[in-house]
Design an enzyme around this catalytic site. Structure first.
Site, short mmCIF file in Angstrom:
data_model
loop_
_atom_site.label_atom_id
_atom_site.label_comp_id
_atom_site.label_asym_id
_atom_site.label_seq_id
_atom_site.Cartn_x
_atom_site.Cartn_y
_atom_site.Cartn_z
N SER A 1 0.80 -1.23 0.00
CA SER A 1 0.00 0.00 0.00
C SER A 1 0.83 1.28 0.00
CB SER A 1 -0.94 0.02 1.22
OG SER A 1 -0.20 -0.18 2.41
N ASP B 1 -3.49 8.06 7.64
CA ASP B 1 -4.47 7.15 8.24
C ASP B 1 -3.77 6.22 9.22
OD1 ASP B 1 -3.22 5.18 6.73
OD2 ASP B 1 -4.96 4.74 5.46
N HIS C 1 -0.63 4.67 7.08
CA HIS C 1 0.12 5.29 5.98
C HIS C 1 0.45 6.76 6.21
CE1 HIS C 1 -2.49 2.01 4.41
NE2 HIS C 1 -1.31 1.61 3.96
#
Length: 361
Positions: free
Chosen positions: A34, A321, A324
């Site tokens: 991610s 978040d 991340h």
């Protein structure tokens, strides 16, 4: 008149030199999780690891793109520094090729990264994302089908970043690891070694491997019963450091193992640690909590999901978040990787790597 002509010729020559150096790297091919995913998971049916909803993407793109941040990632910034377009998610490009809206794959590279994946094939295998081994298979298929020119591949940058999910999962209370930490890290490194060997075989010569950041500091540590809230999770970061040390050793061996190739190690952990030690110098007011989420540290609810809250100034936060970084953090990391000293990236930085003329073997 002669002086004017001479000046014009010199100017043209300088432009050609600059053009040739910038074209040393025409493309970037990206593999990972991610941290790099630019939207591949959006195109995977039944994949439950997504960032294709607001407020993801709100700072730069002003709409969700599938990136797990508020704007651009490191791959995006490096592309902009080089002067090439942002890489399209491979699965999006593949759909365009199949429906005829594209006649060939993009010339500036492709992003194969899939959020939730790890270097171990079993990591999050039920979540529907693409393991990094499958990402590499997709790339190899394109080479075999001559959908990508090998001469382009040999001049391109290859970005490899993975391992955070493997290490975070090691500490999940429901997952009982069968290996001790050392053996687990060894198994991870074995997979990365195989991945670098494979991408070399299909033509990669500029191979950039990024260390993990301090995973034990992510706000999502609040989901782990054994992790502290008021400080980073020391046990997890110790395992990250062990992995990073072995990763750097692997990268140092690339040029020996693979004639004509150069391996570069991006010391992301050290860069983030440096930022956390002096946050105000880099414009941060908060380096512990997520800008977007809920619960202690904003680490219990994913950004955009029911009950989430969002900060007013994402630029002041290290984390976007629960897992991340913000675009601002990624930009600082990118600058360190692009022009940084050996404490940030070694043996050379990405700007130097981009301008190298390699003797291809």
């Amino acid at each position: 008149m002669e002086k004017k002509n001479l000046y014009t010729h010199l100017l043209i020559l300088l432009v050609l030199i600059n053009l040739s150096s910038s074209l040393n790297v025409p493309a970037i091919f990206i593999f990972g999780d991610s941290v790099f995913d630019a939207g591949n998971n959006h195109f995977i049916k039944n994949c439950n690891v997504q960032a294709d909803f607001p407020p993801y993407g709100s700072t730069f793109f002003h709409h969700p793109t599938g990136r797990f941040t508020d704007g651009r990632t490191v791959a995006d910034f490096i592309s902009q520094f080089i002067g090439i377009g942002l890489q399209q998610p491979y699965l999006e490009a593949q759909i365009a090729m199949m429906n005829g809206s594209r006649k060939e794959y993009p010339s500036n590279g492709l992003n194969f990264a899939s959020a939730g994946s790890g270097v171990l094939q079993g990591t999050n295998k039920d979540w529907g994302m693409l393991p990094i081994q499958e990402q590499l298979r997709q790339f190899k298929t394109l080479i075999e089908e001559k959908a990508i020119n090998r001469s382009v591949v040999e001049r391109s940058l290859f970005f490899l970043e993975s391992g955070s999910n493997d290490i975070f999962n090691y500490f999940l209370p429901l997952d009982t690891p069968k290996l001790d930490p050392d053996a687990y890290v060894e198994a991870m490194i074995k997979e990365v070694t195989n991945l670098t060997d494979q991408i070399y075989k299909v033509g990669a010569r500029r191979i950039v491997v990024f260390s993990l950041g301090p995973v034990g500091c992510v706000p999502a540590r609040d989901l782990l019963p054994a992790a502290p809230i008021n400080r980073c999770y020391g046990k997890m970061n110790a395992m990250v450091k062990k992995y990073n040390k072995a990763l750097e050793s692997l990268v140092n061996d690339i040029s020996t193992r693979h004639p004509g190739a150069i391996g570069v190690y991006g010391a992301v952990y050290d860069t983030v640690h440096h930022i956390r030690a002096a946050p105000t110098r880099y414009g941060f007011s908060n380096v512990n909590s997520a800008c977007c989420g809920d619960g202690p540290l904003g680490g219990q609810v994913q950004c955009g999901k029911e009950g989430y809250k969002i900060c007013q100034n994402p630029q002041g936060f290290l984390f976007w978040d629960y897992f991340h970084p913000t675009q601002h953090t990624y930009e600082l990391i990118s600058e360190a990787l692009w022009e940084g000293k050996k404490s940030r990236i070694r043996p050379i930085n990405l700007k130097t790597l981009t301008n190298l003329t390699l003797a291809l073997v």
